[in-house]
Design a protein around this motif. Sequence first.
Motif, short mmCIF file in Angstrom:
data_model
loop_
_atom_site.label_atom_id
_atom_site.label_comp_id
_atom_site.label_asym_id
_atom_site.label_seq_id
_atom_site.Cartn_x
_atom_site.Cartn_y
_atom_site.Cartn_z
N THR A 47 -6.42 21.06 7.94
CA THR A 47 -6.84 19.69 7.60
C THR A 47 -7.43 18.99 8.81
O THR A 47 -8.48 18.34 8.72
CB THR A 47 -5.64 18.89 7.04
N GLN A 92 -6.62 16.48 0.34
CA GLN A 92 -5.48 17.30 -0.06
C GLN A 92 -4.53 16.51 -0.97
O GLN A 92 -3.84 17.07 -1.78
CB GLN A 92 -4.76 17.76 1.21
N ASP A 168 -10.31 19.97 0.76
CA ASP A 168 -8.99 20.34 1.29
C ASP A 168 -8.09 20.66 0.10
O ASP A 168 -7.56 19.76 -0.54
CB ASP A 168 -8.44 19.17 2.10
MG LIG Z 1 -3.67 20.29 5.23
#
Ligand SMILES: [Mg+2]
Lengths: 224, 397
Positions: A47, A92, A168
């Motif tokens: 990330t 994410q 992500d």
């Molecule tokens: Mg991550």
Amino acid sequence: MQHIEIEDLSKIYTVDKLAINAVDHVSLKIGKGEFVSIVGHSGSGKTTFISMIGGIIKPSSGRILVEGNDICLLNDDALSEYRNRKVGFMFQFASLLPVLTARENLLLPGLFNGAKTSNDGKKAVEYLEMVGVGDKLNAYPSQLSGGQQRRVAIARALMNDPELILADEPTGDLDEETEGEIMNLFEKLNQEKKLTFIFITHNLELARHAKRQIRMTNGLIKEI
Amino acid sequence: MDKFNFLTVAIKNLRRKTFRTGALVFSIALLVCLMIFALSFVVSVSSGIKKTSDRFGADLLVVPVGARSNAEEFLLESKEASFYMPKSIIDRVRKIEGIEELTYQTYLTTISGLCCDIAPTRIIAFNQGSDFIVNPWLQKSLGRKLKKGEAIAGYETDYNLGFELLDVEKTIFNNKFKIVGVLDKTGTGLDNALFMDEENLNDIIASGKSPLKTGDISIIFAKLKKGLDPYLVGKKVEADIVEVDVVSRREMGGSLLNALKDINKIFLVSISMASILAVFLVWAIFSAIANERSKEVGIMRAIGAKESHIVRLFMLEVFIIAIMGSIIGIATGVSLSASLSRSFNILKDISASLSLIQHTVIAIAGLLVGFAVCVAGAMMPVNRIKKLEPLLAIKKE
Ligand SMILES: [Mg+2]
Ligand SMILES: Nc1ncnc2c1ncn2[C@@H]1O[C@H](COP(=O)(O)OP(=O)(O)OP(=O)(O)O)[C@@H](O)[C@H]1O
């Protein structure tokens, strides 16, 4: 031509005087229209890595050239414009604004785009239909399932016609069938519009969809 | 499809916590209301005094020695007062260098009882030959001079005594008077009086019911030749004629204005404290809002919002709160001062009222303070949140 050139990129987080090398002297070149997957253990720095490419966090050292320009040297306004026009970021985590409907969430990038065109309204509906939530235009995020929220967020990332998609774990909480549909959509956009894709996944099966695969371990990368 | 812009987002954000938004609006409204009220009070009293001294059109007021404050009370605050000096003083004043024109009046108050059939009211007897104080209004209302046995009512007198029907006969000190009209509102103490020519005084004295003696007058109004300093001429009058005190136009209402200065200070201190409190409240609430929304701000930044966009979004919310608070505050402040003015003696007596321009200026001042407080309170939290790196803002809980 290279779309992205990363040179000796590092990110060090300091927590209680302890330095964490989240990304550790990484260099990488990604061509225009490439389809790249990144896998790696939790906490390996994935990330952090794509966030730096997306201009949402500053590196500790190194350079990120996008179409030859170092985005680390941009001032805040120019960097915001880069994020707005050149990058489609899929997070994410849940990333819709709770006070706005699905449709309004899609109109948000256009609001921050000075050179905005007026057909955003039509486009939003089109894109929501494309990701399969065309019947949820006026639903608020709290009225959508996790997977539906994710699909709205994917559609939002495409709104300003970015050339680079940073995703992500975009299909994190989608069922296999929907996951497949989204991957097909990504591949279609990649082939037809020559969009550059970098996506993070835990699913090795999905990673194999990509022509180029990268593994991240402790802030270091290795091509597979 | 309906419009989508920054305002849409701001309004939706404000709606998510209606109680909190309402509480903020309410506090701003309270502050603005307090301010409007205080300003209206101070401005109406001070402009009432100024208006009165201007209306008289006289540079100097000459009164019996020691009656200075009585005279001010009579003229400014519509209080009853009887103070007299012999008519011969007029000629002595006239001889003083610099005096251009003068006229005089005699004041008395009717008493309830057999002699009079109206409620106690103040009577101003004036000399129509030399008058320059009442005549302008008289011309406007009546279009001619008053005859013997006629009286004309001040604007408020008419209201207070309930004449309503004109041409009524009233008994004053055993003399019949015909009320021939009502003067226009002047916004001065003269509104609370009954006017008549001085030639009626002999009959009133003959009734034996008034404290007045033949040849008594209460006050002399003097106009000066151009370019002379009223204060200096006034001093000269006082030096030459020991029986009188002089009030110059500038000094008029001096003691009242002094008292007003203290009231001013009290208002200033309480409004400042209330403003600081309100700024602190806005700051606390917007700090909480900024923390709550740091993830959202991070997301907006991540999809391309500039710092200025974030500021614009928050400031729109701030402006909406400020506008609603200020408007409610102005409305309540104006009605509060209107309704309370009846219970403040000083306002009633001075018959102070605000002009449209004064109302507008006060309202704008209230609006500005409302805005300033909101912006000052919200500035810091908003600046803090816009500076966060998007990813860190998103992760901040
Ligand atoms: Mg991550
Ligand atoms: N804001 C932060 N402050 C301090 N350390 C951080 C911060 N963000 C991430 N880290 C640390 O940096 C490292 C990399 O984090 P990152 O989020 O990039 O991992 P990841 O590969 O995306 O993990 P996951 O697969 O769980 O999402 C981790 O060790 C994490 O603890």
